[in-house]
Each structure stands twice: as C-alpha cells, then as structure tokens.
Design an enzyme around this catalytic site. Sequence first.
Site, PDB file in Angstrom:
ATOM      1  N   ASP A   1       3.672  -2.573 -22.260  1.00 52.90           N
ATOM      2  CA  ASP A   1       2.558  -3.665 -23.102  1.00 52.90           C
ATOM      3  C   ASP A   1       1.178  -3.241 -23.210  1.00 52.90           C
ATOM      4  OD1 ASP A   1       4.551  -5.619 -23.296  1.00 52.90           O
ATOM      5  OD2 ASP A   1       3.838  -6.868 -21.545  1.00 52.90           O
TER       6      ASP A   1
ATOM      7  N   LYS B   1       1.086  -6.305 -28.235  1.00 55.37           N
ATOM      8  CA  LYS B   1       0.469  -6.685 -29.535  1.00 55.37           C
ATOM      9  C   LYS B   1      -1.018  -6.083 -29.445  1.00 55.37           C
ATOM     10  CE  LYS B   1       2.554 -11.484 -29.971  1.00 55.37           C
ATOM     11  NZ  LYS B   1       3.003 -11.528 -28.412  1.00 55.37           N
TER      12      LYS B   1
ATOM     13  N   MET C   1      -5.957 -15.622 -19.771  1.00 58.89           N
ATOM     14  CA  MET C   1      -5.702 -16.129 -21.196  1.00 58.89           C
ATOM     15  C   MET C   1      -6.722 -17.175 -21.770  1.00 58.89           C
ATOM     16  SD  MET C   1      -1.745 -15.631 -21.827  1.00 58.89           S
ATOM     17  CE  MET C   1      -1.451 -16.389 -20.196  1.00 58.89           C
TER      18      MET C   1
HETATM   19  C1  LIG Z   1      -0.136 -12.331 -20.814  1.00 56.72           C
HETATM   20  S1  LIG Z   1      -1.321 -12.546 -19.405  1.00 56.72           S
HETATM   21  C2  LIG Z   1      -0.249 -11.298 -18.320  1.00 56.72           C
HETATM   22  C3  LIG Z   1      -0.748 -11.675 -16.843  1.00 56.72           C
HETATM   23  C4  LIG Z   1       0.192 -10.647 -16.041  1.00 56.72           C
HETATM   24  N1  LIG Z   1       1.578 -10.787 -16.068  1.00 56.72           N
HETATM   25  C5  LIG Z   1      -0.404 -10.759 -14.516  1.00 56.72           C
HETATM   26  O1  LIG Z   1       0.485 -10.997 -13.651  1.00 56.72           O
HETATM   27  O2  LIG Z   1      -1.691 -10.437 -14.433  1.00 56.72           O
HETATM   28  C6  LIG Z   1      -2.342 -11.677 -19.865  1.00 56.72           C
HETATM   29  C7  LIG Z   1      -3.685 -12.270 -19.156  1.00 56.72           C
HETATM   30  O3  LIG Z   1      -3.955 -11.585 -17.893  1.00 56.72           O
HETATM   31  C8  LIG Z   1      -5.237 -11.596 -17.674  1.00 56.72           C
HETATM   32  N2  LIG Z   1      -5.464 -10.191 -17.191  1.00 56.72           N
HETATM   33  C9  LIG Z   1      -4.547  -9.179 -17.153  1.00 56.72           C
HETATM   34  N3  LIG Z   1      -5.115  -7.990 -16.772  1.00 56.72           N
HETATM   35  C10 LIG Z   1      -6.442  -8.249 -16.656  1.00 56.72           C
HETATM   36  C11 LIG Z   1      -7.702  -7.565 -16.106  1.00 56.72           C
HETATM   37  N4  LIG Z   1      -7.361  -5.995 -15.614  1.00 56.72           N
HETATM   38  N5  LIG Z   1      -8.785  -8.052 -15.964  1.00 56.72           N
HETATM   39  C12 LIG Z   1      -8.814  -9.199 -16.428  1.00 56.72           C
HETATM   40  N6  LIG Z   1      -7.776  -9.933 -16.693  1.00 56.72           N
HETATM   41  C13 LIG Z   1      -6.623  -9.620 -16.868  1.00 56.72           C
HETATM   42  C14 LIG Z   1      -6.107 -11.926 -18.845  1.00 56.72           C
HETATM   43  O4  LIG Z   1      -6.523 -13.102 -18.593  1.00 56.72           O
HETATM   44  C15 LIG Z   1      -4.975 -11.662 -19.838  1.00 56.72           C
HETATM   45  O5  LIG Z   1      -5.223 -12.541 -20.894  1.00 56.72           O
END
Ligand SMILES: C[S@@+](CC[C@H](N)C(=O)[O-])C[C@H]1O[C@@H](n2cnc3c(N)ncnc32)[C@H](O)[C@@H]1O
Length: 450
Positions: free
Chosen positions: A244, A266, A379
């Site tokens: 991803d 994406k 998100m």
């Molecule tokens: C589709 S979700 C996926 C979440 C993922 N499965 C998890 O458990 O962290 C994507 C969101 O996770 C958050 N996110 C993921 N990695 C991040 C990071 N390194 N720093 C800040 N936000 C993060 C953001 O809010 C992003 O828009």
Amino acid sequence: MDYLPLHFNLKGQTVLVVGGGDVAFRKVELLIAAQAHIRLVALEIKTQLRDLIGQHGVITISPYDSEFIEGVVLVISATSNKSVNERVSFDARSAGIPVNVVDTPELCSVIFPGIVDRSPVIISVSTGGATPVLARYIKSLIDSVIPQGVARLANYLKGRRHALKECFPDFNVRRKLMESFLDSPGKEMAINNDFKQADGYLYQENPNIAQGEVYLVGAGPGDPDLLTLRALQLLQIADVILYDNLVSNLVLERARRDAYKEFVGKRSGYKSTTQEDINTMLVRLAKEGQRVVRLKGGDPFIFGRGGEEIGALIAEKIPFQVIPGISAANGCAAYAGIPLTHRDYSQSVRFVTGHPKNGVVNLIWNELVEIDQTLVFYMGMGGLASICENLIDHGMSKKMPIAIISKGTTPEQRIVRGELNTIVDIVAKERLETPTLIIIGHVVALAKKF
Ligand SMILES: C[S@@+](CC[C@H](N)C(=O)[O-])C[C@H]1O[C@@H](n2cnc3c(N)ncnc32)[C@H](O)[C@@H]1O
C-alpha cells in the site's frame, strides 16, 4: 575449527556445578532445561539458586573437594576464586570429564555456545570463546528470524516419519518430498498447527497442491524497526508482495530481494488499483501457487480493509494468515510522547475515522465528548475543522489539547499541537505532509514533558 559442536544428552545424568552465585544460577537453568541432575557445591548459595535446584539435584555447602567429581559426566566451575577454578579444571581433565570454567577458556575443555532454543530444534552459536558478546549478538539475530512455531514443525515432521516411510520406502523420494514440503505453504501451515492442510502438501495428495497462501501483514506506521518478528519472517519467504501507499521504502527493504513487489495503493501519478482488483489479484496469485504477502500500513484490521480481503479469500478457499501490525495510533502516540491512556487523565481511547463525506464528518458526537477519554482520528485532516467544531458544539472544552502528527515514527515526523479552537489556524500556517493522525484529549498536554 577449534571446537567441535556436539549436542550433549544430559537426561538423568549428574553434572557437578561449583559455585553458588548468579553465574552458577544461569548455568543451572540450562542444565535443568536439559533435564540433568545437579550436584552443586558452594561455600554459600543464593536463595534463588537453592529454590531453582529444588527437586533437580543435591546441594552441599562446603569447600570444593576432588571427591565431588566422582560419577559426574560434566563439570562446571562458576566461582570467582582462581585457584579453585584451576583445581576443578585439573581434576576434571585428569579424570577425562569435560569441564567448563566460566569466562576462562584456557581452563575449559568444553565451552557453552549461545543457544536458540526452539526444542526440539536447538541452534548453537559459538565464537570459540573469542568473544561471547558477539556470539550472543548473532544468537539474537537468529532468534528474530526463526519462528517460535518451528518447534511445532519439527514435531509435526517427526510424527509423520513412520507413515512417510511406509508410503514412500525409497529414501531419495522421501528426501525430495520433504524438501519440496519445506518450500511449500504446507510448512507455514504446520507452524500454525493446521496439520490437516499441511498433510495435503507433505503427502502431495492435496488437489490444490499448486495453491499458495496469502499473508495479510501489518507493516506498522513507517519505522521498519516496528515490524513484528512474524512480519519480518514472512517478508523473507514471500514470492510476491502487494503493498500500500503507507508502506515505507525502508520497510520494503527488509523484504526478500527476489520477491516481486507491486504497488497497489492510491498515489498521485499512479493508476490506482480498486479493492476489487486487489481481491482478484490475491486469489489469482495464490491459485498460481505463490506465497503472497499483502503488506498494509499499520494494522490490517484497523481501517485497513483487511476484513474485505479475507472475505474474498475465504470465498475462494484460499488459505491465509493475518499478522497484526503496530497501528498508527500506537506508533505515533509513542513517538510523540503522548500516552493514549493515563490514570489521571484518560480512562479509555477511541479510534475513529475522520474521513469526511462531502466535507462533513458524520459521527455520534455525544459519545465522543465524554470526559476522560482520548480520541484518535485516522484520515481526519480533510475534516479537521468539522471535527473541532462538532466537538465544541457538543460540549467539549475549546481549550482541549489536540495534536496532529505527520509522518509519525519516520525520520520526517512532525508534531503540531494546539487547542480545539486554535488548531485549524495553526495548521494553516504549517505544511504538514500526509499521512497525518489527530489525537485529542488531556493526555496530549503531556507531550511537552514526555
Ligand atoms: C487507511 S488508514 C490505515 C490505518 C492503518 N491500518 C493503521 O492501523 O495504522 C490511513 C490513515 O492512518 C493514519 N496513519 C497511518 N500511518 C501514519 C503515520 N505514519 N503517521 C500519521 N498517520 C498515519 C493516517 O490518518 C492515514 O490517513
């Protein structure tokens, strides 16, 4: 080679240990694990060591004497007294009994290796006494890549040995079967206790023998050191990796070099792959016999659509495993110094999707403004203004601390803090890069101190 590694069967055999301190304790632990009978001689003994020996041996409080050596198969001297150590070593060697004097290679005929214990699988690492610290370091590297379940695999194969011999009397045929089994998804199935499926691969009678397996692996929030050991192990055996947007390059670098890697997220400038396409790809690749790692940012079951993907796999009877990952909330909070709960400030934590629909975030706001809880919005950046407005309208203090963490856990991590009624203006002046996570609650104020 200065030392020949041999694995010593000590079951029920008597081993003499001289010394009653911490060093002796560590050796006795190993000897008990090897089911030896301990004869311990010391001027004094730590209570912990006395308790440990319990039923596993006999303790004598006395100075060392040559007669203690009689009838033992191994001698270990773990005292800080040089002349006692020398005498023990001399007596043992004269009697032709292997002897180890802790940290004194010149007095040893045998030395202890670093041990990775996945009984019945035992891996020993030695630097020939040159540098035990290096041996321990190498041992820890091995420890991290050998799954705990390798013991199950060994026991599984042991349990099938006779049956295999009957089915395939030719040794070479059996050897090839075993080798191809260890290269097949059957190995992972045995490691995971799914012996019935594993048998299909071992006996090559499974009609889906060409079928591979899918591993839904959580890649964590960015820092590759936050990968789980299991994730790392599977990344090392993958044939194909579908990853991803949120999976960092540093994480991908930990994967098997030869694995075919395809981006299915994406990202602007890339043709995005629909969820349906991803599901179809997973099924197709597994049916071709590939070991497919579906690598997802954070945890696959937290806003990761992991449930939809396994739904598709179940429908097609594709074997799969789900490997949890450190979610963005856990990773970002820890790296930003924000404890998600705290006895004084927050008794619960909620993971919420802040994804706006037509610019509006629709949530049950009454529940979110309850006191003493921490809110984590995934998100949520697009709906930040709407989130703050709604929380204030439903009774949350305008002064409630809020933090936005950008690219959490990576070297580019940035944290912006403010209050519910100021954060939108603060963020407008910053150029925060995605991904971003929002944390709201009194615990956020602790970040400054922590
Ligand atoms: C589709 S979700 C996926 C979440 C993922 N499965 C998890 O458990 O962290 C994507 C969101 O996770 C958050 N996110 C993921 N990695 C991040 C990071 N390194 N720093 C800040 N936000 C993060 C953001 O809010 C992003 O828009």
